[in-house]
Design a protein around this motif. Structure first.
Motif, mmCIF file in Angstrom:
data_model
loop_
_atom_site.group_PDB
_atom_site.id
_atom_site.type_symbol
_atom_site.label_atom_id
_atom_site.label_comp_id
_atom_site.label_asym_id
_atom_site.label_seq_id
_atom_site.Cartn_x
_atom_site.Cartn_y
_atom_site.Cartn_z
ATOM 1 N N GLY A 132 -5.858 6.054 -13.791
ATOM 2 C CA GLY A 132 -5.575 7.019 -12.738
ATOM 3 C C GLY A 132 -5.114 6.342 -11.466
ATOM 4 N N LEU A 133 -5.730 5.204 -11.145
ATOM 5 C CA LEU A 133 -5.302 4.437 -9.977
ATOM 6 C C LEU A 133 -3.900 3.878 -10.189
ATOM 7 C CD1 LEU A 133 -6.019 3.267 -7.213
ATOM 8 C CD2 LEU A 133 -7.064 1.321 -8.389
ATOM 9 N N LEU A 134 -3.633 3.400 -11.406
ATOM 10 C CA LEU A 134 -2.289 2.915 -11.728
ATOM 11 C C LEU A 134 -1.268 4.044 -11.630
ATOM 12 C CD1 LEU A 134 -0.491 0.592 -12.724
ATOM 13 C CD2 LEU A 134 -1.040 1.276 -15.071
ATOM 14 N N SER A 135 -1.660 5.240 -12.049
ATOM 15 C CA SER A 135 -0.776 6.399 -11.935
ATOM 16 C C SER A 135 -0.456 6.684 -10.472
ATOM 17 C CB SER A 135 -1.429 7.626 -12.581
ATOM 18 O OG SER A 135 -0.639 8.783 -12.382
ATOM 19 N N GLY A 136 -1.461 6.574 -9.601
ATOM 20 C CA GLY A 136 -1.222 6.794 -8.177
ATOM 21 C C GLY A 136 -0.282 5.767 -7.586
ATOM 22 N N PHE A 137 -0.349 4.557 -8.078
ATOM 23 C CA PHE A 137 0.540 3.498 -7.619
ATOM 24 C C PHE A 137 1.945 3.675 -8.186
ATOM 25 C CE2 PHE A 137 1.672 -1.247 -7.856
ATOM 26 C CZ PHE A 137 2.177 -1.248 -6.559
ATOM 27 N N THR A 138 2.060 4.406 -9.309
ATOM 28 C CA THR A 138 3.349 4.582 -9.972
ATOM 29 C C THR A 138 4.146 5.723 -9.355
ATOM 30 O OG1 THR A 138 2.340 3.793 -12.022
ATOM 31 C CG2 THR A 138 4.473 4.883 -12.201
ATOM 32 N N HIS A 139 3.516 6.902 -9.241
ATOM 33 C CA HIS A 139 4.216 8.034 -8.607
ATOM 34 C C HIS A 139 3.210 9.141 -8.300
ATOM 35 C CE1 HIS A 139 7.097 11.304 -7.909
ATOM 36 N NE2 HIS A 139 7.941 10.333 -7.617
ATOM 37 N N VAL A 140 3.276 9.656 -7.093
ATOM 38 C CA VAL A 140 2.295 10.651 -6.652
ATOM 39 C C VAL A 140 2.446 11.963 -7.417
ATOM 40 C CG1 VAL A 140 3.795 11.442 -4.769
ATOM 41 C CG2 VAL A 140 1.323 11.799 -4.631
ATOM 42 N N LEU A 141 3.672 12.387 -7.746
ATOM 43 C CA LEU A 141 3.866 13.623 -8.491
ATOM 44 C C LEU A 141 3.353 13.473 -9.922
ATOM 45 C CD1 LEU A 141 4.896 16.490 -8.536
ATOM 46 C CD2 LEU A 141 7.179 15.635 -9.078
ATOM 47 N N GLY A 142 3.519 12.278 -10.499
ATOM 48 C CA GLY A 142 2.973 12.033 -11.824
ATOM 49 C C GLY A 142 1.454 12.123 -11.825
ATOM 50 N N THR A 143 0.814 11.664 -10.741
ATOM 51 C CA THR A 143 -0.639 11.769 -10.625
ATOM 52 C C THR A 143 -1.068 13.219 -10.527
ATOM 53 O OG1 THR A 143 -0.665 9.646 -9.457
ATOM 54 C CG2 THR A 143 -2.641 11.008 -9.297
ATOM 55 N N LEU A 144 -0.321 14.013 -9.769
ATOM 56 C CA LEU A 144 -0.625 15.449 -9.666
ATOM 57 C C LEU A 144 -0.503 16.116 -11.026
ATOM 58 C CD1 LEU A 144 -1.204 17.957 -7.945
ATOM 59 C CD2 LEU A 144 1.242 18.124 -7.507
ATOM 60 N N LEU A 145 0.543 15.781 -11.765
ATOM 61 C CA LEU A 145 0.744 16.332 -13.102
ATOM 62 C C LEU A 145 -0.400 15.928 -14.025
ATOM 63 C CD1 LEU A 145 2.635 17.873 -15.025
ATOM 64 C CD2 LEU A 145 3.769 15.707 -15.516
ATOM 65 N N LEU A 146 -0.849 14.690 -13.926
ATOM 66 C CA LEU A 146 -1.969 14.206 -14.728
ATOM 67 C C LEU A 146 -3.223 15.027 -14.452
ATOM 68 C CD1 LEU A 146 -3.647 12.192 -16.408
ATOM 69 C CD2 LEU A 146 -3.648 10.664 -14.409
ATOM 70 N N PHE B 235 0.853 -1.188 0.000
ATOM 71 C CA PHE B 235 0.000 0.000 0.000
ATOM 72 C C PHE B 235 0.888 1.237 0.000
ATOM 73 C CE2 PHE B 235 -2.786 3.098 2.311
ATOM 74 C CZ PHE B 235 -3.729 3.226 1.316
ATOM 75 N N THR B 236 1.254 1.666 -1.193
ATOM 76 C CA THR B 236 2.174 2.790 -1.319
ATOM 77 C C THR B 236 2.036 3.398 -2.705
ATOM 78 O OG1 THR B 236 4.488 3.477 -1.158
ATOM 79 C CG2 THR B 236 4.054 1.356 -2.185
ATOM 80 N N TYR B 237 2.527 4.622 -2.854
ATOM 81 C CA TYR B 237 2.737 5.142 -4.198
ATOM 82 C C TYR B 237 4.225 5.024 -4.510
ATOM 83 C CZ TYR B 237 2.589 9.259 -1.034
ATOM 84 O OH TYR B 237 2.698 10.119 0.021
ATOM 85 N N ASN B 238 4.574 5.317 -5.750
ATOM 86 C CA ASN B 238 5.965 5.196 -6.200
ATOM 87 C C ASN B 238 6.450 3.745 -6.190
ATOM 88 O OD1 ASN B 238 5.439 7.867 -5.702
ATOM 89 N ND2 ASN B 238 7.221 8.265 -4.444
ATOM 90 N N GLY B 239 5.555 2.785 -6.308
ATOM 91 C CA GLY B 239 5.966 1.396 -6.195
ATOM 92 C C GLY B 239 5.739 0.527 -7.419
ATOM 93 N N PHE B 240 5.062 1.052 -8.448
ATOM 94 C CA PHE B 240 4.709 0.203 -9.589
ATOM 95 C C PHE B 240 5.945 -0.270 -10.341
ATOM 96 C CE2 PHE B 240 3.115 -0.114 -14.111
ATOM 97 C CZ PHE B 240 2.531 -1.352 -13.937
ATOM 98 N N PHE B 241 6.949 0.604 -10.453
ATOM 99 C CA PHE B 241 8.166 0.199 -11.171
ATOM 100 C C PHE B 241 8.800 -1.009 -10.500
ATOM 101 C CE2 PHE B 241 12.781 0.321 -11.676
ATOM 102 C CZ PHE B 241 12.903 0.321 -13.050
ATOM 103 N N GLN B 242 8.974 -0.952 -9.179
ATOM 104 C CA GLN B 242 9.575 -2.070 -8.455
ATOM 105 C C GLN B 242 8.716 -3.323 -8.558
ATOM 106 O OE1 GLN B 242 9.439 1.020 -7.415
ATOM 107 N NE2 GLN B 242 11.448 1.628 -6.642
ATOM 108 N N TRP B 243 7.406 -3.150 -8.463
ATOM 109 C CA TRP B 243 6.484 -4.288 -8.547
ATOM 110 C C TRP B 243 6.598 -4.952 -9.918
ATOM 111 C CZ3 TRP B 243 2.415 -5.616 -11.697
ATOM 112 C CH2 TRP B 243 1.559 -6.608 -11.239
ATOM 113 N N LEU B 244 6.639 -4.125 -10.971
ATOM 114 C CA LEU B 244 6.707 -4.651 -12.336
ATOM 115 C C LEU B 244 8.031 -5.356 -12.588
ATOM 116 C CD1 LEU B 244 5.091 -4.772 -14.948
ATOM 117 C CD2 LEU B 244 6.100 -2.588 -15.615
ATOM 118 N N VAL B 245 9.130 -4.729 -12.179
ATOM 119 C CA VAL B 245 10.448 -5.327 -12.385
ATOM 120 C C VAL B 245 10.577 -6.619 -11.592
ATOM 121 C CG1 VAL B 245 12.920 -5.025 -11.972
ATOM 122 C CG2 VAL B 245 11.589 -3.160 -12.953
#
Length: 218
Positions: A105-119, A1-11
């Motif tokens: 949008g949910l995937l974006s939140g899981f990927t990076h919080v600043l990217g979600t803000l930019l979106l 349960f975090t943001y900024n974690g999708f890259f690590q999860w995918l890799v």
């Protein structure tokens, strides 16, 4: 349960079928190539000249590049893809559109919080104009229809935003110092100083002029 974690999860999942180093490079490569394709798709959807893609160069040569900030790079790609579906929903509202936007949008939140803000910022910036162009009729009726389409297209982003807020509320108590920000606290550089050194602050490389040259050209 975090943001900024999708890259690590995918890799981590790709590393079950290939070397971890290869998986990391693959995801980074897909992020960069995907951003290029998504940018062209967005410009076509918005009926804008392809040359406008040059404005995305600062997104590539920003501070995440020298940091090796793969999470943020991946989030930009996810965000631009989401913007394409937002634009399509604005032009031809269908029930599938908001569902796709909510999922991305949910995937974006899981990927990076600043990217979600930019979106969210970019979505709000162009949605009213696209909705207005996509509607016809008397001014008052056209305004109401454009407003309805804007709400329909952007409201699903609240899912990813709520996820980021929930993570923040959960994690703040663990380490409040992580969330301290000089700009919000009034201790960061002033506006005039930032404008004077715009390219340096945008790219994050204060002692290397080459990336600032790319930004200025774009």
């Amino acid at each position: 349960f975090t943001y900024n974690g999708f890259f690590q999860w995918l890799v981590a999942h790709l590393a079950t079928v290939m070397a971890a180093e290869t998986a990391g490079r693959l995801v980074v490569g897909v992020s960069v190539l995907g951003l290029g394709g998504a940018t062209v798709a967005l410009l076509r959807t918005l009926d804008r000249p392809p040359i406008y893609a040059a404005f995305f160069v600062p997104a590539l040569f920003a501070s995440p590049l020298p940091w090796g900030f793969a999470n943020y790079a991946l989030s930009i790609f996810v965000g631009v893809v989401t913007l394409v579906f937002i634009c399509r929903t604005l032009r031809r509202p269908q029930w599938q559109g908001p569902l796709v936007v909510a999922a991305l949008g949910l995937l974006s939140g899981f990927t990076h919080v600043l990217g979600t803000l930019l979106l969210c910022v970019l979505g709000v910036a162009f949605a009213p104009e696209v909705a207005w162009r996509a509607t016809e009729g008397p001014a008052r009726r056209r305004l109401l229809r454009a407003f309805g389409r804007t709400v329909l297209a952007l409201a699903p982003l609240l899912v990813g935003s709520a996820y980021c807020i929930a993570v923040y509320l959960e994690q703040y108590s663990w380490n409040p110092a992580v969330y301290r920000d000089p700009t919000m606290e009034g201790t960061g550089p002033g506006l005039a100083h930032r404008l004077m050194w715009f390219t340096a602050y945008t790219t994050g490389l204060h002692y290397d002029a080459s990336d600032q040259l790319f930004l200025g050209a774009a």
